[in-house]
Design a protein around this motif. Structure first.
Motif, PDB file in Angstrom:
ATOM      1  N   THR A 185      -9.807  -3.208  11.975  1.00 42.88           N
ATOM      2  CA  THR A 185      -9.004  -2.700  10.861  1.00 42.88           C
ATOM      3  C   THR A 185      -9.767  -1.635  10.085  1.00 42.88           C
ATOM      4  OG1 THR A 185      -7.806  -4.803  10.643  1.00 42.88           O
ATOM      5  CG2 THR A 185      -7.842  -3.354   8.717  1.00 42.88           C
ATOM      6  N   VAL A 186     -11.033  -1.904   9.791  1.00 43.06           N
ATOM      7  CA  VAL A 186     -11.846  -0.958   9.045  1.00 43.06           C
ATOM      8  C   VAL A 186     -12.025   0.344   9.827  1.00 43.06           C
ATOM      9  CG1 VAL A 186     -14.151  -0.525   8.102  1.00 43.06           C
ATOM     10  CG2 VAL A 186     -13.044  -2.745   7.744  1.00 43.06           C
ATOM     11  N   GLN A 187     -12.246   0.224  11.121  1.00 41.95           N
ATOM     12  CA  GLN A 187     -12.467   1.428  11.931  1.00 41.95           C
ATOM     13  C   GLN A 187     -11.196   2.282  12.020  1.00 41.95           C
ATOM     14  OE1 GLN A 187     -15.539   2.281  12.785  1.00 41.95           O
ATOM     15  NE2 GLN A 187     -16.159   0.367  11.794  1.00 41.95           N
ATOM     16  N   TYR A 188     -10.040   1.654  12.205  1.00 45.03           N
ATOM     17  CA  TYR A 188      -8.786   2.408  12.194  1.00 45.03           C
ATOM     18  C   TYR A 188      -8.559   3.051  10.822  1.00 45.03           C
ATOM     19  CZ  TYR A 188      -6.621   1.255  16.713  1.00 45.03           C
ATOM     20  OH  TYR A 188      -6.301   1.191  18.054  1.00 45.03           O
ATOM     21  N   ALA A 189      -8.824   2.288   9.772  1.00 41.94           N
ATOM     22  CA  ALA A 189      -8.612   2.823   8.423  1.00 41.94           C
ATOM     23  C   ALA A 189      -9.486   4.042   8.179  1.00 41.94           C
ATOM     24  CB  ALA A 189      -8.902   1.742   7.384  1.00 41.94           C
ATOM     25  N   ASN A 190     -10.729   3.972   8.619  1.00 43.03           N
ATOM     26  CA  ASN A 190     -11.631   5.107   8.424  1.00 43.03           C
ATOM     27  C   ASN A 190     -11.154   6.344   9.180  1.00 43.03           C
ATOM     28  OD1 ASN A 190     -13.319   3.653   6.765  1.00 43.03           O
ATOM     29  ND2 ASN A 190     -14.753   3.092   8.383  1.00 43.03           N
ATOM     30  N   GLU A 191     -10.650   6.131  10.390  1.00 45.63           N
ATOM     31  CA  GLU A 191     -10.169   7.264  11.179  1.00 45.63           C
ATOM     32  C   GLU A 191      -8.891   7.854  10.596  1.00 45.63           C
ATOM     33  OE1 GLU A 191      -8.414   8.393  15.627  1.00 45.63           O
ATOM     34  OE2 GLU A 191      -9.059   6.338  15.204  1.00 45.63           O
ATOM     35  N   LEU A 192      -7.998   6.996  10.105  1.00 47.68           N
ATOM     36  CA  LEU A 192      -6.648   7.432   9.770  1.00 47.68           C
ATOM     37  C   LEU A 192      -6.433   7.734   8.290  1.00 47.68           C
ATOM     38  CD1 LEU A 192      -4.707   4.893  12.035  1.00 47.68           C
ATOM     39  CD2 LEU A 192      -5.232   7.294  12.525  1.00 47.68           C
ATOM     40  N   ARG A 193      -7.433   7.474   7.454  1.00 46.98           N
ATOM     41  CA  ARG A 193      -7.220   7.694   6.011  1.00 46.98           C
ATOM     42  C   ARG A 193      -6.893   9.159   5.714  1.00 46.98           C
ATOM     43  NH1 ARG A 193     -10.818   5.245   2.745  1.00 46.98           N
ATOM     44  NH2 ARG A 193     -11.937   4.047   4.321  1.00 46.98           N
ATOM     45  N   LYS A 194      -7.461  10.076   6.490  1.00 41.70           N
ATOM     46  CA  LYS A 194      -7.197  11.506   6.258  1.00 41.70           C
ATOM     47  C   LYS A 194      -5.742  11.852   6.547  1.00 41.70           C
ATOM     48  CE  LYS A 194      -8.530  13.052  10.911  1.00 41.70           C
ATOM     49  NZ  LYS A 194      -8.568  11.674  11.476  1.00 41.70           N
ATOM     50  N   ASP A 195      -5.067  11.020   7.315  1.00 35.21           N
ATOM     51  CA  ASP A 195      -3.662  11.239   7.647  1.00 35.21           C
ATOM     52  C   ASP A 195      -2.717  10.477   6.717  1.00 35.21           C
ATOM     53  OD1 ASP A 195      -4.444  12.758   9.912  1.00 35.21           O
ATOM     54  OD2 ASP A 195      -4.768  10.899  11.032  1.00 35.21           O
ATOM     55  N   GLY A 196      -3.283   9.783   5.737  1.00 33.26           N
ATOM     56  CA  GLY A 196      -2.463   9.048   4.790  1.00 33.26           C
ATOM     57  C   GLY A 196      -1.932   7.733   5.323  1.00 33.26           C
ATOM     58  N   ILE A 197      -2.507   7.247   6.427  1.00 29.82           N
ATOM     59  CA  ILE A 197      -2.080   5.965   7.000  1.00 29.82           C
ATOM     60  C   ILE A 197      -2.961   4.866   6.437  1.00 29.82           C
ATOM     61  CG2 ILE A 197      -1.722   4.637   9.109  1.00 29.82           C
ATOM     62  CD1 ILE A 197      -1.375   7.249  10.615  1.00 29.82           C
ATOM     63  N   LEU A 198      -2.360   3.949   5.677  1.00 32.04           N
ATOM     64  CA  LEU A 198      -3.107   2.834   5.114  1.00 32.04           C
ATOM     65  C   LEU A 198      -3.167   1.701   6.126  1.00 32.04           C
ATOM     66  CD1 LEU A 198      -1.729   2.700   1.449  1.00 32.04           C
ATOM     67  CD2 LEU A 198      -3.513   4.155   2.427  1.00 32.04           C
ATOM     68  N   VAL A 199      -4.372   1.197   6.373  1.00 37.95           N
ATOM     69  CA  VAL A 199      -4.580   0.131   7.357  1.00 37.95           C
ATOM     70  C   VAL A 199      -5.336  -1.008   6.688  1.00 37.95           C
ATOM     71  CG1 VAL A 199      -5.405  -0.414   9.675  1.00 37.95           C
ATOM     72  CG2 VAL A 199      -4.812   1.949   9.098  1.00 37.95           C
ATOM     73  N   ASN A 200      -4.736  -2.185   6.656  1.00 39.09           N
ATOM     74  CA  ASN A 200      -5.352  -3.321   5.994  1.00 39.09           C
ATOM     75  C   ASN A 200      -5.170  -4.603   6.793  1.00 39.09           C
ATOM     76  OD1 ASN A 200      -6.336  -2.373   3.212  1.00 39.09           O
ATOM     77  ND2 ASN A 200      -4.254  -1.546   3.272  1.00 39.09           N
ATOM     78  N   ALA A 201      -6.082  -5.539   6.567  1.00 37.48           N
ATOM     79  CA  ALA A 201      -5.993  -6.870   7.164  1.00 37.48           C
ATOM     80  C   ALA A 201      -5.532  -7.851   6.098  1.00 37.48           C
ATOM     81  CB  ALA A 201      -7.348  -7.294   7.723  1.00 37.48           C
ATOM     82  N   ILE A 202      -4.696  -8.795   6.511  1.00 41.97           N
ATOM     83  CA  ILE A 202      -4.111  -9.736   5.569  1.00 41.97           C
ATOM     84  C   ILE A 202      -4.327 -11.168   6.043  1.00 41.97           C
ATOM     85  CG2 ILE A 202      -1.981 -10.506   4.445  1.00 41.97           C
ATOM     86  CD1 ILE A 202      -2.936  -7.706   3.652  1.00 41.97           C
ATOM     87  N   ALA A 203      -4.767 -12.022   5.137  1.00 44.60           N
ATOM     88  CA  ALA A 203      -4.856 -13.459   5.396  1.00 44.60           C
ATOM     89  C   ALA A 203      -3.676 -14.132   4.701  1.00 44.60           C
ATOM     90  CB  ALA A 203      -6.173 -14.015   4.873  1.00 44.60           C
ATOM     91  N   PRO A 204      -2.677 -14.571   5.454  1.00 46.93           N
ATOM     92  CA  PRO A 204      -1.485 -15.144   4.816  1.00 46.93           C
ATOM     93  C   PRO A 204      -1.700 -16.532   4.236  1.00 46.93           C
ATOM     94  CG  PRO A 204      -1.274 -15.205   7.201  1.00 46.93           C
ATOM     95  CD  PRO A 204      -2.517 -14.422   6.906  1.00 46.93           C
ATOM     96  N   GLY A 205      -2.819 -17.180   4.583  1.00 49.71           N
ATOM     97  CA  GLY A 205      -3.071 -18.534   4.092  1.00 49.71           C
ATOM     98  C   GLY A 205      -2.660 -19.583   5.111  1.00 49.71           C
ATOM     99  N   TYR A 206      -2.811 -20.840   4.717  1.00 50.66           N
ATOM    100  CA  TYR A 206      -2.521 -21.955   5.637  1.00 50.66           C
ATOM    101  C   TYR A 206      -1.013 -22.243   5.579  1.00 50.66           C
ATOM    102  CZ  TYR A 206      -3.488 -26.241   8.255  1.00 50.66           C
ATOM    103  OH  TYR A 206      -3.526 -27.223   9.215  1.00 50.66           O
ATOM    104  N   VAL A 207      -0.301 -21.534   6.434  1.00 52.90           N
ATOM    105  CA  VAL A 207       1.159 -21.580   6.442  1.00 52.90           C
ATOM    106  C   VAL A 207       1.635 -22.606   7.476  1.00 52.90           C
ATOM    107  CG1 VAL A 207       3.262 -20.232   6.837  1.00 52.90           C
ATOM    108  CG2 VAL A 207       1.268 -19.178   5.749  1.00 52.90           C
ATOM    109  N   ALA A 208       2.652 -23.347   7.149  1.00 52.71           N
ATOM    110  CA  ALA A 208       3.214 -24.350   8.059  1.00 52.71           C
ATOM    111  C   ALA A 208       3.950 -23.652   9.194  1.00 52.71           C
ATOM    112  CB  ALA A 208       4.155 -25.282   7.302  1.00 52.71           C
ATOM    113  N   THR A 209       3.323 -23.617  10.375  1.00 56.27           N
ATOM    114  CA  THR A 209       3.913 -22.994  11.556  1.00 56.27           C
ATOM    115  C   THR A 209       3.644 -23.874  12.771  1.00 56.27           C
ATOM    116  OG1 THR A 209       1.927 -21.723  12.107  1.00 56.27           O
ATOM    117  CG2 THR A 209       3.503 -20.680  10.612  1.00 56.27           C
TER     118      THR A 209
END
Length: 251
Positions: A185-209
């Motif tokens: 995620t960090v590597q994509y974000a670093n490459e794509l930030r100049k293009d205005g593409i926001l790249v983030n990782a999300i931890a949704p939590g302990y979800v009942a699935t």
């Protein structure tokens, strides 16, 4: 081209992916359900359309390059662009991520074929899908990539002997795959930030699935909400971050 924002969610037939699809559709987005099983995908899309959403199923196996290319071509022909990509599809390897069922991921005894299979979906699949969809995302005025990670990806949390994950067995498959996803995620974000593409990782939590036999204490809607928040964030939202509902998660 559609005037609606267009979002693709991998692994969207059930669980957090489906929850995010419901919420994005309710916000007025066109939502594309990336699913391996076309029949189940269309059944899910039909249910969400009945609720008023503009939802479509697209066959997408993140481990199959030909299928990924076909999905990207279909999106291009049908919609011309993509505004949001949520890389949600993942496997645990052992089938569950509970203390009882994760013992076969202990590093000293893990089956290497399991590790390879988990990384094939959780890491290499994200690279394959992201790269195939980037030309479409570059046509968006506000492109967003959201990678669904986990608190189990945090080296800080995992290394704490008194932390919230201390009761779980050590993992050589699922947790490291999500740690690798965070690094990616960090590597994509670093490459794509100049293009205005926001790249983030999300931890949704302990979800009942299904992956935890529905033992999670959060609902699907609660877990999906943070994905949706970041997927629809404005240009002032950070990139190269790791977030949960409560805020930033330590790497």
């Amino acid at each position: 081209m559609s005037d609606r924002s267009i979002a693709l969610i991998t692994g969207a037939n059930k669980g957090i992916g489906r929850g995010a699809a419901e919420q994005l559709a309710a916000l007025g987005m066109t939502v594309l359900l990336g699913v391996r099983d076309p029949r189940r995908g269309e059944e899910t899309a039909a249910v969400l359309r009945e609720a008023g959403g503009d939802v479509h199923a697209v066959t997408l196996d993140v481990t199959d390059q030909a299928v990924i290319r076909a999905a990207a071509q279909w999106i291009e022909e049908r919609f011309g662009r993509l505004d949001v990509l949520i890389n949600n599809a993942a496997i645990t390897g052992s089938g569950q991520v509970s203390p009882q069922d994760a013992v076969d991921q202990v590093p000293s005894t893990v089956d290497l074929d399991m590790v390879r299979a988990v990384f094939e979906t959780n890491v290499f699949g994200v690279i394959a899908v992201t790269n195939a969809m980037l030309p479409l995302l570059r046509r968006s005025s506000a492109p967003r990539i959201v990678n669904v990670s986990s608190h189990a990806a945090s080296l800080t949390v995992n290394s704490d002997p008194d932390g919230p994950l201390a009761a779980l067995p050590s993992s050589a498959a699922y947790s490291p795959s999500k740690t690798a996803l965070n690094a990616l995620t960090v590597q994509y974000a670093n490459e794509l930030r100049k293009d205005g593409i926001l790249v983030n990782a999300i931890a949704p939590g302990y979800v009942a699935t299904d992956s935890n036999n529905h033992t999670g204490f959060l609902t699907v809607a609660q877990g999906a909400a943070v994905l949706v928040r970041v997927a629809t964030a404005g240009a002032d939202w950070p990139t190269a971050g790791f977030f949960a509902a409560e805020g930033p998660v330590p790497w």
